[in-house]
Design an enzyme around this catalytic site. Structure first.
Site, mmCIF file in Angstrom:
data_model
loop_
_atom_site.group_PDB
_atom_site.id
_atom_site.type_symbol
_atom_site.label_atom_id
_atom_site.label_comp_id
_atom_site.label_asym_id
_atom_site.label_seq_id
_atom_site.Cartn_x
_atom_site.Cartn_y
_atom_site.Cartn_z
ATOM 1 N N GLN A 173 -4.562 -21.592 18.960
ATOM 2 C CA GLN A 173 -5.358 -20.572 18.157
ATOM 3 C C GLN A 173 -5.246 -19.140 18.975
ATOM 4 O OE1 GLN A 173 -9.221 -22.152 17.640
ATOM 5 N NE2 GLN A 173 -8.335 -24.109 16.886
ATOM 6 N N CYS A 174 -4.875 -19.199 20.210
ATOM 7 C CA CYS A 174 -4.746 -17.855 21.150
ATOM 8 C C CYS A 174 -3.725 -16.926 20.654
ATOM 9 C CB CYS A 174 -4.438 -18.240 22.584
ATOM 10 S SG CYS A 174 -5.872 -18.907 23.317
ATOM 11 N N THR B 242 0.763 -1.136 -0.073
ATOM 12 C CA THR B 242 -0.004 0.030 -0.194
ATOM 13 C C THR B 242 0.787 1.259 0.020
ATOM 14 O OG1 THR B 242 -1.945 -1.090 0.888
ATOM 15 C CG2 THR B 242 -1.680 1.245 1.226
ATOM 16 N N ASP C 119 -0.030 -7.014 4.624
ATOM 17 C CA ASP C 119 -0.753 -8.444 4.927
ATOM 18 C C ASP C 119 0.260 -9.489 5.199
ATOM 19 O OD1 ASP C 119 -2.880 -6.572 4.296
ATOM 20 O OD2 ASP C 119 -3.189 -7.690 2.216
#
Ligand code: ASP
Length: 343
Positions: A279-280, A14, A91
């Site tokens: 997943q935390c 960007t 990203d």
């Protein structure tokens, strides 16, 4: 006295994009356009040079081939510059910074990645301050002349992070990155306040050993209530697969589902390496804390401890890329190679 020198490597993202008037979408623009928006750079008393990817890319298109290109640019120019700044889309910046931290073994100069949420031509852009701060940090020296930081880092908004500890947490706000399991190396306010306790040690005699091979025969799979082991079985039995990032619940737990455990065990019996990543967003994988985690440890799954997903993934690619056996990869997943894990 020789001026401190910095090489800027522009990959896209960007920061250098401009709006396509027909579609309204942001598209990559060339490097001259980007620099013309930051004339302030000339105020630095530094020798700044720049090199750009022939075709700047959205970082969604980054692959290990572009990481190799970066490794090559840095190693070929290593002796000529005191520091490096990589302009990169946000990203996948954390994947690139993690990968480079392994691929640039023996690094003892700063490699600072940055980008922005708004293009550099936008009125409220965050690109200018991110770029200027990244250059300042890439050139920063201690009183004895050694670099202030000598590792791969990400500068974004108000913090300097270790490259293999950082993750993108926000797609809108300027404060887009965080490093949940490791303190920032510096906070950026009216002054740059370095945090010596979290900055990696400067190794004066280290010799850069660049590694270009990354093995991408890796998969990430995430648990959820109701996951069907037979589908997992189909994926994990693929003969091409070498490493699996298994995203578990909480402190590293999985359901007591014998079919699933058998599937994992048979993948490991085939020589595949399975790494337990929670997943935390923050915290540590303690496989021994609950029975639900202990069954994984007992089956031979290695704990990813407090590694980010990006660090664990690129570390697996790197270790398999070096042609190591599964046993050796398993051992090294449990060792800190570049400050990516707390042992
Ligand atoms: N899609 C862009 C990229 O990663 C987003 C950004 O740079 O912020 O290249």
């Amino acid at each position: 006295m020789k001026r401190t020198s910095v090489l800027i490597i522009y990959t896209g993202g960007t920061i250098g994009m401009i709006q396509n008037h027909e579609t309204g979408a942001l598209e990559s623009f060339n490097f001259e356009h980007l620099l013309s928006h930051v004339p302030e750079i000339r105020q630095f008393n530094l020798a700044i040079e720049a090199i750009a990817f022939e075709t700047p890319i959205d970082s969604s298109d980054m692959t290990p081939t572009e990481w190799q290109k970066l490794v090559r640019i840095i190693s070929e120019n290593y002796s000529k510059y005191d520091g490096f700044v990589i302009l990169h889309g946000t990203d996948t910046m954390a994947f690139t910074s993690s990968a480079l931290s392994f691929m640039l073994e023996g690094l003892n100069k700063p490699v600072i990645l940055t980008g922005s949420q708004l293009p550099i031509g936008a009125l409220r852009t965050d690109g200018k301050s991110n770029l200027i701060t990244a250059i300042e940090i890439a050139a920063a020296k201690r009183p004895d002349g050694s670099p202030m930081v000598s590792e791969v880092c990400v500068v974004f908004h108000d913090k300097l992070f270790r490259g293999n500890r950082v993750t993108k947490i926000d797609s809108d706000n300027f404060s887009a990155f965080d490093s949940p399991n490791y303190p920032p190396l510096a906070t950026l306010g009216t002054e740059i306040k370095y945090n010596p306790a979290s900055i990696g040690e400067y190794r004066k005699d280290a010799v850069l050993t660049p590694h270009e091979e990354m093995d991408t025969r890796i998969i990430i799979f995430s648990l959820f209530p109701g996951l069907r082991p037979e589908i997992v079985d189909n994926v994990l039995s693929s003969p091409d697969l070498k490493g699996i990032l298994f995203r578990t619940f909480g402190s590293g737990n999985a359901p007591k589902n014998m079919r699933l455990i058998e599937t994992l065990k048979s993948a490991m019996a085939d020589g595949k390496v399975i790494v337990n990543i929670s997943q935390c967003m923050s915290g540590y994988v303690h496989q021994e804390r609950y029975g639900a985690g202990l069954q994984l440890a007992d089956s031979g799954i290695v704990s990813g401890r407090d590694m980010t997903l990006e660090a664990a993934l690129t570390k697996l690619m790197f270790l398999f890329g070096r042609g190591l056996t599964s046993e050796r990869v398993l051992e090294l997943m449990d060792v800190s190679l570049a400050g990516e894990v707390t042992i």
